[in-house]
Design a protein around this motif. Structure first.
Motif, PDB file in Angstrom:
ATOM      1  N   ASP A 320      37.325  42.577  43.545  1.00  0.00           N
ATOM      2  CA  ASP A 320      37.048  41.686  44.666  1.00  0.00           C
ATOM      3  C   ASP A 320      36.926  40.253  44.135  1.00  0.00           C
ATOM      4  N   MET A 321      37.736  39.332  44.656  1.00  0.00           N
ATOM      5  CA  MET A 321      37.713  37.958  44.151  1.00  0.00           C
ATOM      6  C   MET A 321      36.374  37.269  44.422  1.00  0.00           C
ATOM      7  N   GLU A 343      40.490  46.779  37.179  1.00  0.00           N
ATOM      8  CA  GLU A 343      41.871  46.430  37.508  1.00  0.00           C
ATOM      9  C   GLU A 343      41.861  45.087  38.223  1.00  0.00           C
ATOM     10  N   VAL A 344      42.803  44.231  37.847  1.00  0.00           N
ATOM     11  CA  VAL A 344      42.845  42.872  38.388  1.00  0.00           C
ATOM     12  C   VAL A 344      44.282  42.521  38.733  1.00  0.00           C
ATOM     13  N   LYS A 345      44.464  41.384  39.411  1.00  0.00           N
ATOM     14  CA  LYS A 345      45.793  40.831  39.611  1.00  0.00           C
ATOM     15  C   LYS A 345      46.043  39.814  38.505  1.00  0.00           C
ATOM     16  N   ALA A 346      47.297  39.644  38.128  1.00  0.00           N
ATOM     17  CA  ALA A 346      47.614  38.855  36.930  1.00  0.00           C
ATOM     18  C   ALA A 346      47.528  37.353  37.137  1.00  0.00           C
ATOM     19  N   ASN A 347      47.312  36.890  38.356  1.00  0.00           N
ATOM     20  CA  ASN A 347      47.306  35.450  38.593  1.00  0.00           C
ATOM     21  C   ASN A 347      45.917  34.837  38.458  1.00  0.00           C
ATOM     22  N   PRO A 366      45.916  44.562  34.367  1.00  0.00           N
ATOM     23  CA  PRO A 366      46.288  43.444  35.230  1.00  0.00           C
ATOM     24  C   PRO A 366      47.558  43.642  36.051  1.00  0.00           C
ATOM     25  N   GLY A 367      48.146  44.818  36.030  1.00  0.00           N
ATOM     26  CA  GLY A 367      49.338  45.027  36.838  1.00  0.00           C
ATOM     27  C   GLY A 367      50.545  44.244  36.377  1.00  0.00           C
ATOM     28  N   ARG A 401      40.789  42.874  26.523  1.00  0.00           N
ATOM     29  CA  ARG A 401      41.920  43.780  26.251  1.00  0.00           C
ATOM     30  C   ARG A 401      42.681  44.074  27.544  1.00  0.00           C
ATOM     31  N   PRO A 402      43.958  43.667  27.636  1.00  0.00           N
ATOM     32  CA  PRO A 402      44.748  44.021  28.817  1.00  0.00           C
ATOM     33  C   PRO A 402      45.614  45.255  28.552  1.00  0.00           C
ATOM     34  N   THR A 403      45.510  46.245  29.414  1.00  0.00           N
ATOM     35  CA  THR A 403      46.361  47.428  29.332  1.00  0.00           C
ATOM     36  C   THR A 403      47.495  47.279  30.332  1.00  0.00           C
TER      37      THR A 403
END
Length: 632
Positions: A320-321, A343-347, A366-367, A401-403
Motif C-alpha cells: 500500500d503506497m 511485493e512492490v511496483k518497480a517505479n 518488484p515485478g 534484495r530484489p527478487t
C-alpha cells in the motif's frame, strides 16, 4: 468429544512458515467458541524425507513440474493414471531437469502410502466433526488422498477444501470429480467459513453461504457468489501456536531459516487499473483493500509477543503506497529487530527505497520481468526499462534484495526487441541479476486466459502434465487446471533469439556473485572518479569534472535530455533559455553544453557502460562509494 474442527496443511506447502490462511480461519472459528486445531502434516512429511530435501522439492521443483502432485497421484488413483514412465519421460524432456531429479522423484514416491497410514493413525479423529484441507499449488493430490482416506474410515465426518486451487471453476471441478469432498470454498472465507462451521454443528442449512460449493439436484453448485472482506481491520489476528508446537518435535528449525507470514492488504491497486497480461492472481478480489497503520502495528506487536521470529514475509500482492507515509516511518522509528519481505511496483523513488531499508524491508519482489519497453508494454507493466534498472541500482545502494525473473515469449515480441535490449544487459553486471529466465506461463484468471485470441494465443488447453496426474477427461481437467499450454496465433520461435539473452543473464549472475562493482567516488565538490571493476570494462577509471560531474549525479535517476539541459541552464545567472550557439566559452565551462555537444558526451558515457540509455532517457549506473557498506 466431537464437535471440533481440524484444519490440515498437507505437503508440499513450505515448512519454513506457518500457513496464514488457515491461521486466520482457526482464529475466526475459535472466536465463536468452537474448538479448532491445525495439523501441519507437511512438517511431519519433511521430517520423514529430510527438511532440506523437502524444501528443495517444495520451493525449487514445484508448480509446473508437479513433483509433489505426482508422488501422491499413484496412491490416489491406484494405477488409473498413465504409467509413471510417461511422467518421467515428460520430465526428461524439460530443459532444466537433471538426471538426479528423476531418480529422487521415484525415490520420494515410496514414502506416500506409509505416510498416509501414519496420518490416519496419529490423529484423534473422534475430537472433530469437520475436517478442512487447504490447497495451494502442489497440495491438491496430497490433500485429496488424505481426504478420501478420512471419508472412507470416518464417513460421518464433514470434509471441506479451500484455498487457491479451489477458486471459481477449479472448486466446482474438484467438488464434482471427488464426491468424498462434502463442500468446497471458493474465494475469501474469513467470514463465511466460521458461519458454515456454526451451521453444520447446529444442523442448520448452509445453502446461502457466500463462496460455498455444495451438491443439490443439479450437481455441484455455488450456494451464493463469493464475498470479499472489505474491512481488513475487523479480522482477528492469525494463530500459529500449533505450527510452533509441532516445530518443537522437528529438526526443521535447525536446518531451514524460518519466517512468519503476515497480511497487510488484499488485491492489487495496479491490477485493478491495468491487469498485467500474464498475472493469474485475484480472480474474485482484485479491488484493493489494506489494513490501517495502527492495525498493522497492533498485529506486529501481537506476533512479536507470542512467537519467536526475526523475519516476516508479507503475502500482499503489492504494498500500500500509503504505508510510505505512515507505517514505514513508524517502523523506522521503532527499530524492531525484524526484517520484512514485500511485493512492490518497480517505479519507486530513491527516497522510498531508502525508507524500505530503514524500516527493515530488506527483501522485495518488484515485478521486474523485462528490460525492453515494447515487451513491458505487452505485459501492461506501466514502467520503463530504466525505471527497472534504477530500482536495481538503488536496491544495491541501500542493501535491499530484489527478487525477480526474466520472462520471454510474449505474443507480439520480436528478435529485434532482444537485440535492442542486449547493450543494456551488458552494463548491469554490478546490479542484482534475475534469479532465472523462463518462457511466460499461461495461468488461469490472467488476461491471456480470459481473452487469449485478442492477445495472440490460440488452442489453449490444460498443461500436458495434468494427464499424468488425473485420470479425467479433458473437460474436467480444463476446470481443475491452473496452468495451460497454448500456441501462438502468429509464429513465435523464441529459440531463434533467446539463447544469447540466457547466456548474458548467466554471465551477469556469475559476475555479480564474483563481486563485480561500478563505484563512483566524489574526490571533491568538482571532481568525481568512477572505477569499473566489472568483467571486460571499456576503461577501468573515468574522471568527471565540473558540469560532467553535475550531469552524472543528476542522472542518478532516469532523466530525459531536455531535463538535463534545463538543469545545466538553471545553473547560469540568467535562468532564461540560452541556446548552445549563444553561450560563450566561459558560460559553457560553468554550466555545461547543450544540444549536440551534450548528447555526444552522454553517448560517450553510454559507450563506456557507466550510463544507460533508452531512447531520449539517460541513467547513471555507478554506486556511490560512501554507500559501499550497505551493498548486500
Amino acid at each position: 468429544m466431537s464437535g471440533g474442527v481440524l484444519l490440515i496443511n498437507m505437503p508440499f506447502a513450505g515448512v519454513d512458515r506457518p500457513p496464514i490462511g488457515i491461521g486466520n480461519l482457526q482464529s475466526a472459528v475459535r472466536r465463536r467458541g468452537i474448538p479448532c486445531d491445525i495439523r501441519n502434516f507437511n512438517i511431519e512429511f519433511a521430517d520423514w524425507v529430510g527438511a532440506p530435501y523437502y524444501e528443495w522439492v517444495s520451493e525449487y521443483m514445484s508448480h509446473t513440474l508437479f513433483i509433489g502432485e505426482w508422488v501422491f497421484a499413484d496412491h490416489m488413483f491406484r494405477g488409473q493414471i498413465p504409467d509413471g514412465n510417461a511422467y518421467i519421460r515428460y520430465l526428461r524432456g524439460e530443459r532444466f531437469v537433471e538426471p538426479e531429479v528423476l531418480n529422487s522423484v521415484v525415490w520420494l514416491r515410496r514414502f506416500v502410502e506409509p505416510f498416509l497410514d501414519y496420518c490416519l493413525a496419529s490423529t484423534a479423529w473422534d475430537r472433530y466433526s469437520i475436517v478442512g484441507f487447504t490447497s495451494t499449488f502442489e497440495q491438491n493430490l496430497p490433500s485429496l488422498a488424505l481426504a478420501c482416506a478420512v471419508k472412507q474410515w470416518y464417513p460421518a465426518k464433514t470434509t471441506v477444501m479451500g484455498g487457491a486451487n479451489c477458486e471459481d471453476r477449479m472448486g466446482l471441478g474438484l467438488h464434482r470429480c471427488f464426491p468424498f469432498l462434502d463442500y468446497v470454498f471458493s474465494g475469501e472465507s474469513d467470514q463465511s467459513f466460521p458461519e458454515f462451521v456454526d451451521r453444520i454443528l447446529h444442523r442448520r442449512p448452509v445453502d446461502d453461504i457466500p463462496g460455498l460449493i455444495y451438491r443439490n439436484g443439479n450437481g455441484s453448485v455455488f450456494a451464493a457468489p463469493p464475498r470479499a472482506v472489505e474491512d481488513l481491520d475487523a479480522l482477528s489476528f492469525p494463530e500459529f501456536h500449533d505450527y510452533f508446537l509441532q516445530l518443537e518435535h522437528s529438526s526443521i528449525p535447525w536446518e531451514i531459516p524460518l519466517k512468519l507470514q503476515m497480511e497487510t492488504s488484499r488485491g492489487c491497486w495496479w491490477g485493478a487499473k491495468h491487469h498485467c497480461t500474464f498475472c493469474g492472481l485475484n480472480r474474485e478480489t482484485m479491488h484493493y483493500r489494506a489494513k490501517s497503520k495502527d492495525r498493522v502495528l497492533a498485529e506486529l506487536d501481537h506476533l512479536v509477543s507470542h512467537y519467536p521470529l526475526h523475519e516476516i514475509a508479507t503475502v500482499d500482492n503489492i504494498i500500500d503506497m500509503q504505508y510510505f507515509r505512515d507505517l514505514l516511518p513508524e517502523l523506522k522509528r521503532r527499530k524492531l529487530d525484524l526484517t520484512f519481505f514485500y511485493e512492490v511496483k518497480a517505479n519507486l523513488t530513491k527516497e522510498q527505497v531508502r525508507l524500505l531499508a530503514d524500516a527493515g524491508i530488506t527483501w522485495i519482489q518488484p515485478g521486474i520481468e523485462s528490460l525492453h519497453q515494447h515487451i513491458l508494454n505487452l505485459m501492461r507493466k506501466g514502467v520503463s526499462p530504466l525505471q527497472n534498472v534504477q530500482l536495481l541500482k538503488w536496491c544495491r545502494q541501500f542493501g535491499v534484495r530484489p527478487t525477480w525473473n526474466f520472462l520471454y515469449g510474449f505474443p507480439g515480441e520480436s528478435a529485434r526487441d532482444y537485440e535492442e535490449m542486449m547493450p543494456l544487459l551488458e552494463c548491469l553486471a554490478h546490479l542484482p541479476p534475475p534469479e532465472g529466465t523462463g518462457r511466460i506461463r499461461l495461468d488461469r484468471f490472467s488476461p491471456y486466459f480470459q481473452d487469449p485470441a485478442s492477445l495472440g494465443m490460440v488452442k489453449v488447453r490444460p498443461m500436458e502434465i495434468y494427464k499424468y496426474l488425473y485420470p479425467l477427461p479433458e473437460s474436467d481437467l480444463s476446470d481443475i487446471a491452473y496452468f495451460f499450454d497454448y500456441d501462438y496465433a502468429d509464429t513465435v520461435d523464441t529459440s531463434a533469439y533467446i539463447g544469447p539473452i540466457e547466456n548474458r543473464v548467466a554471465a551477469w549472475r556469475e559476475a555479480h556473485a564474483g563481486g563485480a562493482s561500478l563505484v563512483s567516488d566524489a574526490l571533491s565538490e568538482d571532481l568525481l572518479m568512477i572505477r569499473d571493476m566489472r568483467p571486460d570494462p571499456v576503461q577501468r577509471s573515468t574522471q568527471l569534472q565540473g558540469w560532467e560531474k553535475r550531469v552524472y549525479e543528476f542522472c542518478d535517476q532516469t532523466r530525459p535530455v531536455v531535463a538535463i539541459e534545463r538543469m545545466l541552464r538553471n545553473g547560469h545567472e540568467n535562468p532564461a533559455f540560452v541556446s548552445i550557439e549563444t553561450l560563450n566559452s566561459d558560460a559553457c565551462e560553468r554550466n555545461g553544453p547543450g544540444g549536440a555537444e551534450l548528447r555526444t558526451w552522454l553517448d560517450r558515457m553510454v559507450q563506456l557502460r557507466i550510463m544507460a540509455r533508452d531512447g531520449d532517457q539517460y541513467l547513471s549506473l555507478a554506486i556511490p562509494r560512501d554507500c559501499a557498506g550497505k551493498i548486500y
